[in-house]
Design a protein around this motif. Structure first.
Motif, PDB file in Angstrom:
ATOM      1  N   LEU A  73       0.794  -1.214   0.099  1.00 41.33           N
ATOM      2  CA  LEU A  73       0.147   0.085   0.018  1.00 41.33           C
ATOM      3  C   LEU A  73       1.017   1.340  -0.112  1.00 41.33           C
ATOM      4  O   LEU A  73       0.345   2.250   0.031  1.00 41.33           O
ATOM      5  CB  LEU A  73      -0.806   0.011   1.296  1.00 41.33           C
ATOM      6  N   VAL A  74       2.002   1.071  -0.135  1.00 40.15           N
ATOM      7  CA  VAL A  74       2.980   2.151   0.001  1.00 40.15           C
ATOM      8  C   VAL A  74       2.673   3.531  -0.810  1.00 40.15           C
ATOM      9  O   VAL A  74       2.720   4.563  -0.590  1.00 40.15           O
ATOM     10  CB  VAL A  74       4.416   1.809   0.090  1.00 40.15           C
ATOM     11  N   LEU A  75       2.597   3.157  -2.182  1.00 39.47           N
ATOM     12  CA  LEU A  75       2.332   4.165  -3.071  1.00 39.47           C
ATOM     13  C   LEU A  75       0.859   4.773  -2.829  1.00 39.47           C
ATOM     14  O   LEU A  75       0.568   5.997  -3.105  1.00 39.47           O
ATOM     15  CB  LEU A  75       2.368   3.620  -4.682  1.00 39.47           C
ATOM     16  N   TRP A  76      -0.180   4.079  -2.316  1.00 43.01           N
ATOM     17  CA  TRP A  76      -1.408   4.580  -2.058  1.00 43.01           C
ATOM     18  C   TRP A  76      -1.292   5.652  -1.059  1.00 43.01           C
ATOM     19  O   TRP A  76      -2.109   6.452  -0.718  1.00 43.01           O
ATOM     20  CB  TRP A  76      -2.241   3.521  -1.921  1.00 43.01           C
ATOM     21  N   GLY A  77      -0.199   5.153   0.080  1.00 43.08           N
ATOM     22  CA  GLY A  77       0.028   5.981   1.362  1.00 43.08           C
ATOM     23  C   GLY A  77       0.526   7.420   0.869  1.00 43.08           C
ATOM     24  O   GLY A  77       0.245   8.412   1.578  1.00 43.08           O
ATOM     25  N   PHE A  78       1.400   7.301  -0.117  1.00 43.97           N
ATOM     26  CA  PHE A  78       1.645   8.630  -0.684  1.00 43.97           C
ATOM     27  C   PHE A  78       0.676   9.292  -0.886  1.00 43.97           C
ATOM     28  O   PHE A  78       0.730  10.575  -1.116  1.00 43.97           O
ATOM     29  CB  PHE A  78       3.176   8.345  -1.646  1.00 43.97           C
ATOM     30  N   ALA A  79       0.088   8.884  -1.894  1.00 46.57           N
ATOM     31  CA  ALA A  79      -1.075   9.568  -2.653  1.00 46.57           C
ATOM     32  C   ALA A  79      -2.158  10.050  -1.709  1.00 46.57           C
ATOM     33  O   ALA A  79      -2.336  11.166  -2.057  1.00 46.57           O
ATOM     34  CB  ALA A  79      -1.653   8.511  -3.736  1.00 46.57           C
TER      35      ALA A  79
END
Length: 186
Positions: A73-79
């Motif tokens: 989920l890291v990229l979603w967390g950044f977004a």
């Protein structure tokens, strides 16, 4: 430095900032009540609506932290972090345009009024979020060595501390500048 360490540093910085922010609002009932009051002043919402908004904000901050921890989920967390920072910045700009100087309860008990520096801080954090996404899309955190990762995490945590205490640092320099100006006038 490889993109893995860049992404990791951005994760620690952004995750740390949102963790401190959420934690400063949740550590006591008084802290949450103060944040709810600041939310009411900032948005013009009534007490019930301000409480709902405060709960949503804290839940979103916690969601950013959790997403930045979970590899899938890291990229979603950044977004999500970037989106949340954009919403915060829009609310601050709206407040400043109306001439309101509500206190910033971003990181707890600060009585410092919202200002342009809060928008700049949010833009810088959003840039780190975008950098984290770019690094993640070009490599991700597949294999980090403990030593360099520790150095990156330490540097990012220093950034978290500086960001969380930004109002105090600005106040310190304003006080020093004002004191220096008074000394020259006498």
């Amino acid at each position: 430095m490889s993109v893995e360490y860049l992404q990791f540093g951005c994760q620690v910085l952004l995750g740390g900032v949102f963790a401190v922010s959420a934690g400063s609002k949740l550590y006591s009932r008084t802290a949450f009540a103060d944040f709810t009051g600041a939310t009411a002043r900032l948005t013009g919402a009534g007490a019930g609506r301000a409480r709902q908004l405060a709960v949503v904000v804290v839940a979103a901050e916690v969601a950013v932290v959790l997403a930045l921890i979970l590899p899938a989920l890291v990229l979603w967390g950044f977004a999500l972090g970037i989106g949340l920072l954009a919403v915060f910045s829009a609310a601050i700009v709206r407040s400043l345009r109306k001439g309101q100087r509500a206190s910033c309860r971003c990181f707890g008990a600060s009585d410092s009024p919202l200002g342009k520096h809060h928008v700049v801080r949010n833009a810088a954090l959003a840039a780190f979020g975008a950098l984290g996404i770019a690094a993640g899309l070009s490599g991700g955190t597949s294999s980090l060595d403990f030593g360099p990762a520790g150095v990156v995490a330490f540097a990012a945590l220093i950034g978290v501390a500086l960001i969380a205490r930004l109002d105090d640092l600005i106040g310190l320099f304003r006080t020093t500048t004002a004191t220096s100006s008074l000394g020259r006038q006498q």
